[in-house]
Design a protein around this motif. Structure first.
Motif, PDB file in Angstrom:
ATOM      1  N   GLU A 161      66.672 188.020 -17.655  1.00 32.82           N
ATOM      2  CA  GLU A 161      65.439 188.273 -18.442  1.00 32.82           C
ATOM      3  C   GLU A 161      64.700 187.160 -18.686  1.00 32.82           C
ATOM      4  O   GLU A 161      65.182 185.867 -18.935  1.00 32.82           O
ATOM      5  CB  GLU A 161      66.005 188.657 -19.711  1.00 32.82           C
ATOM      6  CG  GLU A 161      66.646 190.010 -19.907  1.00 32.82           C
ATOM      7  CD  GLU A 161      66.821 190.498 -21.104  1.00 32.82           C
ATOM      8  OE1 GLU A 161      65.890 190.401 -22.044  1.00 32.82           O
ATOM      9  OE2 GLU A 161      67.944 190.667 -21.635  1.00 32.82           O
ATOM     10  N   SER A 162      63.549 187.128 -18.454  1.00 34.79           N
ATOM     11  CA  SER A 162      62.541 186.042 -18.827  1.00 34.79           C
ATOM     12  C   SER A 162      61.316 186.332 -19.242  1.00 34.79           C
ATOM     13  O   SER A 162      61.379 187.702 -19.557  1.00 34.79           O
ATOM     14  CB  SER A 162      62.120 185.330 -17.290  1.00 34.79           C
ATOM     15  OG  SER A 162      61.289 185.956 -16.635  1.00 34.79           O
ATOM     16  N   ARG A 163      60.392 185.627 -19.615  1.00 39.48           N
ATOM     17  CA  ARG A 163      59.215 185.864 -20.350  1.00 39.48           C
ATOM     18  C   ARG A 163      58.591 186.877 -19.519  1.00 39.48           C
ATOM     19  O   ARG A 163      57.685 187.813 -20.012  1.00 39.48           O
ATOM     20  CB  ARG A 163      58.180 184.848 -20.675  1.00 39.48           C
ATOM     21  CG  ARG A 163      59.084 183.872 -21.712  1.00 39.48           C
ATOM     22  CD  ARG A 163      59.100 184.281 -23.038  1.00 39.48           C
ATOM     23  NE  ARG A 163      57.771 184.718 -23.496  1.00 39.48           N
ATOM     24  CZ  ARG A 163      57.346 185.819 -24.400  1.00 39.48           C
ATOM     25  NH1 ARG A 163      58.281 187.001 -24.169  1.00 39.48           N
ATOM     26  NH2 ARG A 163      56.381 186.191 -24.845  1.00 39.48           N
ATOM     27  N   ARG A 164      58.301 186.742 -18.248  1.00 41.90           N
ATOM     28  CA  ARG A 164      57.731 187.735 -17.252  1.00 41.90           C
ATOM     29  C   ARG A 164      58.485 188.685 -16.468  1.00 41.90           C
ATOM     30  O   ARG A 164      58.176 189.933 -16.599  1.00 41.90           O
ATOM     31  CB  ARG A 164      56.829 186.832 -16.281  1.00 41.90           C
ATOM     32  CG  ARG A 164      56.144 187.558 -15.259  1.00 41.90           C
ATOM     33  CD  ARG A 164      54.651 188.189 -16.130  1.00 41.90           C
ATOM     34  NE  ARG A 164      53.747 186.983 -16.433  1.00 41.90           N
ATOM     35  CZ  ARG A 164      52.723 187.425 -17.125  1.00 41.90           C
ATOM     36  NH1 ARG A 164      52.329 188.590 -17.784  1.00 41.90           N
ATOM     37  NH2 ARG A 164      51.766 186.295 -17.464  1.00 41.90           N
ATOM     38  N   VAL A 197      58.611 194.050 -15.179  1.00 39.71           N
ATOM     39  CA  VAL A 197      57.601 192.848 -15.457  1.00 39.71           C
ATOM     40  C   VAL A 197      57.050 193.402 -16.978  1.00 39.71           C
ATOM     41  O   VAL A 197      57.196 194.100 -17.341  1.00 39.71           O
ATOM     42  CB  VAL A 197      56.566 192.931 -14.545  1.00 39.71           C
ATOM     43  CG1 VAL A 197      55.968 194.361 -14.582  1.00 39.71           C
ATOM     44  CG2 VAL A 197      55.783 191.813 -14.652  1.00 39.71           C
ATOM     45  N   ARG A 198      56.875 192.062 -17.609  1.00 36.93           N
ATOM     46  CA  ARG A 198      56.064 192.125 -18.938  1.00 36.93           C
ATOM     47  C   ARG A 198      54.516 191.687 -18.574  1.00 36.93           C
ATOM     48  O   ARG A 198      54.558 190.492 -18.433  1.00 36.93           O
ATOM     49  CB  ARG A 198      56.901 191.076 -19.958  1.00 36.93           C
ATOM     50  CG  ARG A 198      56.031 191.182 -21.149  1.00 36.93           C
ATOM     51  CD  ARG A 198      56.681 190.246 -22.179  1.00 36.93           C
ATOM     52  NE  ARG A 198      58.008 190.675 -22.809  1.00 36.93           N
ATOM     53  CZ  ARG A 198      59.202 190.458 -22.523  1.00 36.93           C
ATOM     54  NH1 ARG A 198      59.333 189.382 -21.919  1.00 36.93           N
ATOM     55  NH2 ARG A 198      60.046 190.969 -23.341  1.00 36.93           N
ATOM     56  N   PRO A 199      53.737 192.478 -18.638  1.00 40.85           N
ATOM     57  CA  PRO A 199      52.560 192.223 -18.250  1.00 40.85           C
ATOM     58  C   PRO A 199      51.453 191.427 -19.282  1.00 40.85           C
ATOM     59  O   PRO A 199      50.949 190.426 -18.791  1.00 40.85           O
ATOM     60  CB  PRO A 199      51.704 193.590 -18.345  1.00 40.85           C
ATOM     61  CG  PRO A 199      52.472 194.634 -18.418  1.00 40.85           C
ATOM     62  CD  PRO A 199      53.857 194.156 -18.921  1.00 40.85           C
ATOM     63  N   ILE A 200      51.973 191.571 -20.419  1.00 36.95           N
ATOM     64  CA  ILE A 200      51.553 190.711 -21.512  1.00 36.95           C
ATOM     65  C   ILE A 200      52.534 189.845 -22.412  1.00 36.95           C
ATOM     66  O   ILE A 200      53.470 190.507 -22.859  1.00 36.95           O
ATOM     67  CB  ILE A 200      50.654 191.307 -22.412  1.00 36.95           C
ATOM     68  CG1 ILE A 200      49.573 192.141 -21.632  1.00 36.95           C
ATOM     69  CG2 ILE A 200      49.944 190.547 -23.463  1.00 36.95           C
ATOM     70  CD1 ILE A 200      48.749 193.366 -22.532  1.00 36.95           C
ATOM     71  N   LEU A 201      52.344 188.498 -22.390  1.00 36.77           N
ATOM     72  CA  LEU A 201      53.472 187.692 -22.840  1.00 36.77           C
ATOM     73  C   LEU A 201      53.234 187.722 -24.365  1.00 36.77           C
ATOM     74  O   LEU A 201      52.808 186.786 -24.884  1.00 36.77           O
ATOM     75  CB  LEU A 201      53.520 186.308 -22.226  1.00 36.77           C
ATOM     76  CG  LEU A 201      53.578 186.277 -20.568  1.00 36.77           C
ATOM     77  CD1 LEU A 201      53.951 184.844 -20.455  1.00 36.77           C
ATOM     78  CD2 LEU A 201      54.814 187.031 -20.440  1.00 36.77           C
TER      79      LEU A 201
END
Lengths: 284, 97
Positions: A161-164, A197-201
């Protein structure tokens, strides 16, 4: 270099799971994927409550079948690496011949995080898990709500898991036993791969959304009745599953749809049209 | 010492007192945490650190990987206590100041 070494180590730990060939289809696993288990465990002393509503529809040769199995699941963190839980479902089954509802099979589960590597803004994790399904659903009525057997499932999950970006992989085996009515459901094997994916951090205290795509492979051995294999049971299926998480502080809403892309079922069996799931998760 | 010299000394002393942090002021700690990837997971850090006696409030920056802890007046936070709270939440403390 360190990142590459960590990735190799996680893959090496997950590899045996692929060789061993879980019945986690109804499991809510903290902040993991929706249709497959993840390696997350809740923090020490933390409690996670999940209300889930999985739904499946089958149609085609033989009888069509719609199943809705809402459940409540409670997980508790004994340590930051080890959690235990219980899941209590209620099952509604609607077939073309009959419909009915009642208590589903209660499941006791545990998960232990075997390995973790924390990096700035990212985590690698690997965990082993086990589930014990108790024969609390009726196996005598029509339609049948449970197999009447006590079944054990276990497996391994790993992930990043990462921020993106996200990825998870898991493998599991469900060892099924004979029920009171002489029916023994076939053992089941599961393999899963997930990317997200996380589109918005988003920051802490802001709504956060992650989109994922799961690939879920399942295989079932043939069921047996009083020791005799049943021809129209078992087979393998591959699903592609777009899912989402939406979280705000300690609240999460997760959901998705499993769409079959390959079904190789033995004999004459209804096909899976789709499966859907919606979950509400709360952390205390 | 002349009157001007005394006045200068008093002024310098007053300036030093004004610039220093008084003992009774609230202490603020910055903890750099590794493994902070998502806001949902970070809730465990809030639960664990807010349970430490003397902690008044905290701020979490996921993107910077920093947890800012503000203590009540007179209270302090030890490195070991902070490290244990972060570990029990499922993360790793990288630095503490």
């Amino acid at each position: 270099m360190m990142k590459r070494k960590s990735a190799i180590l996680v893959l090496a730990m997950a590899a045996p799971a692929f060789v061993m060939t879980l019945a986690a289809e109804n499991a809510a696993w903290a902040h993991g994927p929706v249709f497959s288990p993840g390696p997350e465990t809740i923090w020490k002393g933390g409690t996670e409550v999940t209300v889930a509503a999985p739904y499946s529809r089958q149609s085609g040769p033989g009888a069509g079948r719609d199943v809705l199995e809402p459940s409540i699941e409670i997980e508790y963190g004994l340590t930051e690496n080890w959690q235990i839980g219980i899941e209590a479902p209620y099952k509604f089954v609607d077939t073309s011949g009959a419909d009915g509802g009642g208590m589903g099979d209660v499941v006791l589960d545990t998960k232990y995080q075997l390995w973790k590597k924390d990096l700035p803004g990212a985590q690698y994790k690997a965990a082993a898990f086990a589930r014990l399904k108790l024969p609390t659903a009726s196996d005598t009525g029509t339609p049948r709500l449970g197999s009447g057997s006590t079944d054990l499932a276990g497996g391994i999950a790993a992930g990043y898991e990462s921020r993106r970006w996200y990825w998870f992989t898991s493998a599991a085996y469900s060892l099924n036993n004979k029920g009171g009515s002489g029916l023994e459901k076939g053992d089941r094997q599961f393999l899963n791969a997930v990317g997200g994916v996380r589109p918005i951090l988003s920051e802490y205290g802001e709504p956060d959304t992650v989109f994922m795509l799961e690939l879920n492979w399942e295989r079932s051995d043939r069921d047996k009745l009083n020791g005799l294999s049943l021809a129209n049971t078992g087979g393998s299926e591959l699903f592609i599953s777009p899912v989402f998480w939406w979280t705000y502080r300690q609240i999460a809403v997760k959901g998705g749809v499993q769409l079959p892309v390959m079904q190789d079922l033995n004999g004459t069996q209804p096909d899976n049209d789709y499966r859907g799931k919606l979950e509400l998760v709360y952390h205390f | 010492m002349t009157a001007a010299g005394k006045a200068l000394r008093i002024l310098v002393l007053l300036a030093l007192v004004a610039a220093s942090t008084p003992a009774w002021a609230a202490k603020v700690y910055k903890i750099r945490v590794d493994g902070l990837a998502c806001p949902f997971c970070a809730y465990g850090i809030e639960k664990k650190l807010m349970a430490v006696p003397g902690v008044k409030s905290l701020g979490i920056s996921i993107n910077k990987g920093i947890v800012t802890v503000t203590m009540r007046k007179g209270a302090t936070l030890s490195r070991d206590t902070a490290s244990r709270a972060v570990k029990n939440a499922g993360f790793t403390m990288r630095s503490f100041r």
